[in-house]
Design an enzyme around this catalytic site. Structure first.
Site, PDB file in Angstrom:
ATOM      1  N   ASN A 103       0.836  11.603   5.701  1.00  0.00           N
ATOM      2  CA  ASN A 103       0.239  10.692   6.452  1.00  0.00           C
ATOM      3  C   ASN A 103       0.359  10.895   7.990  1.00  0.00           C
ATOM      4  OD1 ASN A 103      -0.783   7.196   5.720  1.00  0.00           O
ATOM      5  ND2 ASN A 103      -2.140   9.041   5.849  1.00  0.00           N
ATOM      6  N   GLU A 149     -12.836   5.179   4.270  1.00  0.00           N
ATOM      7  CA  GLU A 149     -12.376   6.079   5.661  1.00  0.00           C
ATOM      8  C   GLU A 149     -13.894   6.570   6.383  1.00  0.00           C
ATOM      9  OE1 GLU A 149      -9.745   8.921   3.774  1.00  0.00           O
ATOM     10  OE2 GLU A 149      -8.444   6.917   3.118  1.00  0.00           O
ATOM     11  N   HIS A 186      -3.796  16.538  -2.994  1.00  0.00           N
ATOM     12  CA  HIS A 186      -4.188  16.675  -1.773  1.00  0.00           C
ATOM     13  C   HIS A 186      -3.961  18.009  -1.460  1.00  0.00           C
ATOM     14  CE1 HIS A 186      -4.461  12.403  -1.872  1.00  0.00           C
ATOM     15  NE2 HIS A 186      -4.589  12.020  -0.758  1.00  0.00           N
ATOM     16  N   TYR A 234     -18.662  32.361  44.948  1.00  0.00           N
ATOM     17  CA  TYR A 234     -17.943  31.194  44.300  1.00  0.00           C
ATOM     18  C   TYR A 234     -16.591  31.708  43.504  1.00  0.00           C
ATOM     19  CZ  TYR A 234     -21.699  28.123  46.073  1.00  0.00           C
ATOM     20  OH  TYR A 234     -22.661  27.521  46.841  1.00  0.00           O
ATOM     21  N   TYR A 285       0.813  -1.217   0.120  1.00  0.00           N
ATOM     22  CA  TYR A 285       0.091  -0.009   0.015  1.00  0.00           C
ATOM     23  C   TYR A 285       0.839   1.469  -0.048  1.00  0.00           C
ATOM     24  CZ  TYR A 285      -3.161   3.936   1.455  1.00  0.00           C
ATOM     25  OH  TYR A 285      -3.791   4.956   1.583  1.00  0.00           O
ATOM     26  N   ARG A 300     -14.247  32.660  46.138  1.00  0.00           N
ATOM     27  CA  ARG A 300     -13.799  31.547  47.145  1.00  0.00           C
ATOM     28  C   ARG A 300     -13.428  30.251  46.539  1.00  0.00           C
ATOM     29  NH1 ARG A 300     -18.615  29.038  50.096  1.00  0.00           N
ATOM     30  NH2 ARG A 300     -19.696  30.791  49.753  1.00  0.00           N
ATOM     31  N   PHE A 342      -2.264   7.149  12.015  1.00  0.00           N
ATOM     32  CA  PHE A 342      -2.944   8.310  11.513  1.00  0.00           C
ATOM     33  C   PHE A 342      -4.132   9.094  12.179  1.00  0.00           C
ATOM     34  CE2 PHE A 342      -3.840   5.283   8.209  1.00  0.00           C
ATOM     35  CZ  PHE A 342      -5.203   5.126   8.569  1.00  0.00           C
TER      36      PHE A 342
END
Length: 502
Positions: free
Chosen positions: A194, A411, A82, A277, A52, A280, A326
């Site tokens: 990646n 994916e 990409h 609060y 791959y 405190r 990844f």
């Protein structure tokens, strides 16, 4: 010089590289691992094996076999296709962190990349040739694909960089420094993109800012305590020891030391029996956020030294395994936690601002104005702080609970961690402005009391702050004051040093 080897990079090291002018280089042992691992990739290509990302397509196209003659072109095509990030770029400091973190991950020696590519990443980081990387476009799984593709473009002589304070074509510094474009070979494009370095870099830079801001929150709140004549019994160590959270104990200890010697704070029953609060419970609320920061720090330092690409090469190529390192889920959750923790620093600070300006809640002039009615004083500063707090509530919605399938449903679960890191950064910026407003109001309250009665430590904070913003003697454009003090909180370490030193 900080030596990177893929195993030991800390946030403190990263701080030195990003803020203190330290330079990075590769350890000798890490380069040996890189060279051995690279031979495995070359053997895979030479033998025509089906692996791959080396001799196949990507994502849903992983079943498409790539001819040996095309394996280099495959990697270049990957970067080009990409590089579709959108939106405003990450700050240059984050781009630098991406370069450093990607180099460190590759130096672990499981990615099959040549040493010269890693050295080019560090050259760009050290020479401040910082890629212009759009912030939007990553799903936070399969790596930060789009952002990291933009990070790689300038190594190829493409895209844009931040260089010497300007946004330039990548070729400008390359020509000036005699840098030749690299040529990607088998697996290298995939190894470069990646990974989780966009979300981790943004997260690490945000964490470093958040940690500084958390100390500043402790210091600024101590000024508010004096301005409102708060009761210090609430910070007695015994109260916090019996609950048992170390971070809560630490905040209470810092407050006690910051307020030691004050003539403005009170004891229970002297004026009031108990405070609200937001005064405190500062140790409990700040302490809880400090707990979250510790969690975030741990996860970031693991991820900064993680092998996050795919496939990974083991045992000199005997094992080449496809997995999912990844996937950004660990950092996505950490970033959502960071968002919540920082939002709470802002939320309680805004309530302290309200107590400083509201005449129904204190004995100071209404809205801290020298002439209430004719002049509005700090009235609208509280509005501005409230607006930021409300915005933080929407930004703190967890990004990690969302997922949209991609790559033809191959994916099918993603982390959205990069979105989470961007939200955490924006919340941290908002909180800095809220604390700047609190500091302005607290200093004004103290001006009406008597600055000479401050504790020695808080007096230093007050005097440093007064060097940035003068007292409110009449209405003016307070936006300028807020921004000046905000910048000071970000760039100057005066308050942080005082608080850490107590």
């Amino acid at each position: 010089m900080i030596l990177l080897d893929g195993y030991q990079l800390s946030l403190n090291d990263l701080r030195k590289l990003l803020y203190n002018g330290a330079r990075a280089s590769c350890s000798k042992e890490s380069l040996k691992r890189v060279d051995q691992n690279r031979k495995a990739v070359e053997t895979i290509v030479a033998n025509g094996e089906t692996v791959y990302g080396i001799t196949t397509g990507f994502g849903k196209l992983s079943d498409v076999h790539i001819q040996t003659s095309d394996v280099d072109q495959l990697q270049l095509n990957l970067i080009y296709s990409h590089a579709c990030g959108i939106g405003e770029p990450f700050p240059p400091l984050v781009s630098k962190a991406m370069l450093l973190l990607r180099a460190n991950a590759l130096l672990k020696g499981f990615s099959g990349i040549r040493r010269e590519v890693i050295e080019r990443l560090l050259l760009y980081a050290n020479e401040e040739i910082l890629p212009v990387v759009p912030q939007q476009g990553s799903l936070g799984a399969s790596g930060d694909l789009a952002p990291l593709a933009h990070l790689v473009l300038p190594l190829l002589g493409e895209g844009e960089v931040f260089y010497r304070g300007k946004r330039e074509n990548a070729t400008v510094p390359m020509k000036e420094k005699g840098i030749e474009p690299i040529k990607l070979t088998a697996k290298e494009g995939l190894a470069l993109i990646n990974g989780t370095q966009a979300m981790t870099a943004m997260g690490a830079v945000t964490y470093l800012e958040a940690e500084k801001l958390a100390y500043e929150a402790d210091g600024i709140s101590s000024l508010t305590l004096e301005a409102l004549r708060a009761i210090t019994d609430a910070f007695d160590e015994d109260i916090h020891l019996v609950r048992g959270y170390p971070e809560q104990v630490d905040v209470a200890r810092r407050l006690r030391k910051l307020l030691k010697g004050s003539q403005l704070t009170t004891r229970q029953g002297e004026i009031r029996v108990q405070d609200a609060y937001s005064l405190r419970c500062i140790p409990q609320v700040h302490g809880a956020s400090w707990q979250a920061l510790a969690y975030v720090k741990e996860k970031l330092e693991i991820e900064m030294n993680a092998a996050t690409d795919n496939p990974l090469i083991f045992d000199g190529g005997a094992k080449v395994l496809s997995g999912g390192n990844f996937h950004g889920q660990p950092i996505a959750l950490a970033m959502d936690f960071l968002s919540i923790a920082m939002a709470e620093f802002g939320s309680i600070a805004e309530r302290r601002i309200e107590r400083l300006v509201n005449p129904q809640l204190n004995d100071l002039p209404a809205f801290l104005s020298p002439k209430p009615g004719l002049q509005s004083g700090a009235m609208i500063m509280q509005y501005a702080a409230a607006s930021l707090v409300s915005e933080n509530k929407t930004l703190a919605h967890p990004a990690s609970v969302d997922s949209i399938p991609s790559s033809a449903n191959q994916e099918d679960h993603v982390s959205m961690g990069t979105i989470g890191s961007r939200h955490a950064a924006q919340i941290t910026t908002n909180v800095r402005r809220i604390l700047a407003i609190e500091a302005i109001c607290a200093m004004q309250g103290i001006t009406y009391r008597d600055p000479t009665k401050l504790a020695p430590k808080t007096k230093k904070i007050y005097e440093a702050g007064r060097g940035i913003v003068r007292e409110i003697d009449c209405d003016r454009i307070f936006s300028y004051d807020i921004e000046r003090l905000t910048d000071w909180l970000k760039e100057n370490g005066d308050i942080e040093k005082i608080v850490i030193g107590v």
